[in-house]
Write a protein that holds these residues in place. Sequence first.
Motif, PDB file in Angstrom:
ATOM      1  N   LYS A  76      42.905  43.133  34.847  1.00  0.00           N
ATOM      2  CA  LYS A  76      43.931  42.085  34.776  1.00  0.00           C
ATOM      3  C   LYS A  76      44.203  41.488  36.154  1.00  0.00           C
ATOM      4  CE  LYS A  76      46.774  43.631  30.933  1.00  0.00           C
ATOM      5  NZ  LYS A  76      48.134  44.045  30.561  1.00  0.00           N
ATOM      6  N   SER A  77      44.309  42.361  37.171  1.00  0.00           N
ATOM      7  CA  SER A  77      44.595  41.876  38.518  1.00  0.00           C
ATOM      8  C   SER A  77      43.457  41.001  39.021  1.00  0.00           C
ATOM      9  CB  SER A  77      44.786  43.040  39.490  1.00  0.00           C
ATOM     10  OG  SER A  77      45.833  43.854  39.074  1.00  0.00           O
ATOM     11  N   ILE A  78      42.205  41.404  38.723  1.00  0.00           N
ATOM     12  CA  ILE A  78      41.057  40.615  39.176  1.00  0.00           C
ATOM     13  C   ILE A  78      41.096  39.242  38.504  1.00  0.00           C
ATOM     14  CG2 ILE A  78      38.533  40.413  39.043  1.00  0.00           C
ATOM     15  CD1 ILE A  78      38.372  43.439  39.504  1.00  0.00           C
ATOM     16  N   ARG A 136      43.623  37.643  37.496  1.00  0.00           N
ATOM     17  CA  ARG A 136      44.696  36.860  38.098  1.00  0.00           C
ATOM     18  C   ARG A 136      44.281  36.341  39.477  1.00  0.00           C
ATOM     19  NH1 ARG A 136      49.524  40.076  36.815  1.00  0.00           N
ATOM     20  NH2 ARG A 136      48.720  41.312  38.520  1.00  0.00           N
ATOM     21  N   SER A 137      43.610  37.203  40.266  1.00  0.00           N
ATOM     22  CA  SER A 137      43.189  36.765  41.605  1.00  0.00           C
ATOM     23  C   SER A 137      42.146  35.657  41.513  1.00  0.00           C
ATOM     24  CB  SER A 137      42.574  37.921  42.402  1.00  0.00           C
ATOM     25  OG  SER A 137      43.352  39.056  42.330  1.00  0.00           O
ATOM     26  N   ILE A 138      41.282  35.740  40.505  1.00  0.00           N
ATOM     27  CA  ILE A 138      40.230  34.737  40.359  1.00  0.00           C
ATOM     28  C   ILE A 138      40.835  33.387  39.992  1.00  0.00           C
ATOM     29  CG2 ILE A 138      38.307  34.065  38.830  1.00  0.00           C
ATOM     30  CD1 ILE A 138      37.478  37.065  38.912  1.00  0.00           C
ATOM     31  N   THR A 164      35.086  30.927  42.445  1.00  0.00           N
ATOM     32  CA  THR A 164      35.314  32.332  42.099  1.00  0.00           C
ATOM     33  C   THR A 164      35.065  32.558  40.602  1.00  0.00           C
ATOM     34  OG1 THR A 164      37.685  31.884  41.983  1.00  0.00           O
ATOM     35  CG2 THR A 164      36.897  32.931  43.978  1.00  0.00           C
TER      36      THR A 164
END
Lengths: 337, 337
Positions: free
Chosen positions: B247-249, B251-253, B259
């Motif tokens: 989930k964090s990845i 969101r960062s993408i 990306t």
Amino acid sequence: LLRIALDVLGGDHGPPVTVEGAYSFIENNPSDTLVLVGDKGYIEDQLSKYPSQIYEHIDIVHAPDNIEMNDSPTEAIRKKKNSSMVVGLELHKAGEVAAFVSAGSTGAQMAGSLMSLKRIPGVKRPGIGAFLPSEKGLVFLIDVGANVDCRPINILQFALMGDIFVSDVFNASNPKVGLLNIGEEENKGNDLTSHSFELLSSQLPNFYGNVEGNDILRGKTDIIVCDGFVGNTLLKMAESVMGVLSKSIKRSIGNNLLTNIGALLVRPAFSELKRVYSYEESGGVPLLGINGISIICHGKSSAKAIKNALQVAKDMKSKKVNQHIANRIKVEDTENE
Amino acid sequence: LLRIALDVLGGDHGPPVTVEGAYSFIENNPSDTLVLVGDKGYIEDQLSKYPSQIYEHIDIVHAPDNIEMNDSPTEAIRKKKNSSMVVGLELHKAGEVAAFVSAGSTGAQMAGSLMSLKRIPGVKRPGIGAFLPSEKGLVFLIDVGANVDCRPINILQFALMGDIFVSDVFNASNPKVGLLNIGEEENKGNDLTSHSFELLSSQLPNFYGNVEGNDILRGKTDIIVCDGFVGNTLLKMAESVMGVLSKSIKRSIGNNLLTNIGALLVRPAFSELKRVYSYEESGGVPLLGINGISIICHGKSSAKAIKNALQVAKDMKSKKVNQHIANRIKVEDTENE
């Protein structure tokens, strides 16, 4: 007008990084003074890198000895009277500074803080809190190693102190406190957690109930309370996650051209993630429950982490965290009589 | 010639997945027989999807009740006499099958196994082991929840049983056993771990010493022993890591085109990683120390996980794990007298 002592020798990176952290704190807090404790020569060497105006905001206290990571904590505190740790804590005890910050041996800092500064009246045992990154922001885990054999009253006091610290310093309003346990239901747990559940239910208005291991990184509650053995193990495991996963990802990517190009493109997103989950940049954590302010930094702290830790020390003082703890614990004590 | 009972009703996905797992086990082990325990109608419905030869390798035992996840484990075992869990364990107790496998309520399976099958003589408390992925392969963590209040003798027996299981079933030669603790040094720990250290040092030739939270995912030792409270919390936290990071990845993408392309290209590598760190595919884990073979599967088990769990049950029988435990515990007992 505030004075804070910084242990310049502590930490894996030593004076270059601690002094850089001190400099950036001063840049942001030009009315405060830092007392740099450590070898005078080292400190002056490092200070010479910065504009000379910094000297107006800096006092140096010479303390040539350093407590090493493999020294026995209590023995080192007793014997190394000229160490930056002992000298810094004594300055705090004497009232010459309002707080002490160190990235040195955590064990020595705990032992030394307790010996020099004593506990806040009513506090049975101090606790160390630490922030973990979660899906929903940071989660405050307490205790992460000050107390490895706990009774329910310790768990309750960790919860109360964590509640006050997070509310005061991080402006959380009515943070939810979860009890780390092995099931959601009230009757779950080991001897310690099942008894702690009762106590927390009756004494803590913002008690959420039990949370489990898989709720921590999901940020189910703002604060999670547990004994220091469990907390220390979880914190260390969490610290290792990004390192282990980075290696595994590199291995999975291997020599495939497309996945390599993909990895290159996705790197900024991954670096951001690594930053969030990295402990080298996070600020210090307080030893809560002692009659003073002692901020513990990770041994690998960057200059930014040192700066943030100094800021936490300042905020703990200005927000009167310890007075609030003393009042709350006193109230609890009266209610329990 | 081997007969194993499978609880067809247990698990979040129910009969379609458990019967598929049974079918793939039979494909690989055509000389064995599976006893499918559960609602006869459901089972026959599912079996009709497969070639009719499968009936030669399958017996059906009708047990229409299912123990639900929110049933009280011990109460459910006592009252739901027609549940697939109770009926399956009774078949094992009566000697009609050599092992029992379930993805149903772990609490009920623990309680039921202990009540029906009892302990191996000399074993104080059974323990549940689980595999965690590490940098260096799988690490066997024991106990992950059977016993939340332990004494040093329990820790020693978990270590001995884990050692035998990993050596016998996974052909590890002389696996290293680490004691989960909050420091590397011998004198570190809480009351339980400091006393357990002494016992493990004197009784376990392949005892490595203390390992810490950050050593688990790094695979410092092949086996890690801890009390069931700590183990359960660590296992659940580890289980949540990949979900939270995914989930964090994402969101960062975010919405960045480059990306996003990168993420697409790197996906195969990431899926592989997710597979390794996913618990839905991993096979079952044994409840070690009971006088029988009871394999606990994750509620989310896939058909592949069920197949693997049946294989673990078969291997535990053919490698004589319980006889080895009985002999080792008897030896320890004699030595301790």
